[in-house]
Design an enzyme around this catalytic site. Sequence first.
Site, mmCIF file in Angstrom:
data_model
loop_
_atom_site.group_PDB
_atom_site.id
_atom_site.type_symbol
_atom_site.label_atom_id
_atom_site.label_comp_id
_atom_site.label_asym_id
_atom_site.label_seq_id
_atom_site.Cartn_x
_atom_site.Cartn_y
_atom_site.Cartn_z
ATOM 1 N N CYS A 1 0.870 -1.178 0.000
ATOM 2 C CA CYS A 1 0.000 0.000 0.000
ATOM 3 C C CYS A 1 0.907 1.227 0.000
ATOM 4 O O CYS A 1 2.131 1.095 0.024
ATOM 5 C CB CYS A 1 -0.993 -0.009 1.158
ATOM 6 S SG CYS A 1 -0.292 0.149 2.807
ATOM 7 N N CYS B 1 -1.776 1.326 -4.200
ATOM 8 C CA CYS B 1 -0.458 1.951 -4.440
ATOM 9 C C CYS B 1 -0.363 2.519 -5.847
ATOM 10 O O CYS B 1 0.648 3.107 -6.204
ATOM 11 C CB CYS B 1 0.682 0.986 -4.149
ATOM 12 S SG CYS B 1 0.818 -0.406 -5.267
ATOM 13 N N CYS C 1 3.288 0.489 -8.207
ATOM 14 C CA CYS C 1 3.477 -0.951 -8.063
ATOM 15 C C CYS C 1 3.998 -1.539 -9.369
ATOM 16 O O CYS C 1 3.351 -1.422 -10.401
ATOM 17 C CB CYS C 1 2.159 -1.636 -7.690
ATOM 18 S SG CYS C 1 1.569 -1.170 -6.063
#
Length: 135
Positions: free
Chosen positions: A11, A85, A89
């Site tokens: 996250c 995220c 990511c």
Amino acid sequence: MSDKPSVLFVCVHNAGRSQMAAGWLRHLAGDAVEVRSAGSAPAESINPAAVEAMREVGIDITDQTPKLLEYATAESSDVIVTMGCGDACPVFPGKRYEDWKLEDPAGRGVEAVRPIRDEIRHRVERLLSELPVTA
């Protein structure tokens, strides 16, 4: 997947959702799964409401610290679970990805974090049931 699958929870701040998910998976799977967590912009410390919510169910995450998402960590993980995220990511071919839409516990009290904690538990239990482990 190797003999011991690795799961990475990601996250933004690595202070709430991903830490609770990692705590649940460590608790439920024991040593059967390598558990990792990271954030695209890690906070200085774990969200105190997340710590308290997990403590209420007997899981201590106070020994964890937010970590920066590293390319090598993601690349070497079998399963990558993202929780907001965004584009930070990385995506690698052949990896299993899940994107869990969960409310962000940042700035909320423990009362508001409990339902997020409980939803994460259900999702971790499902994920664990799909991994090639005996936990």
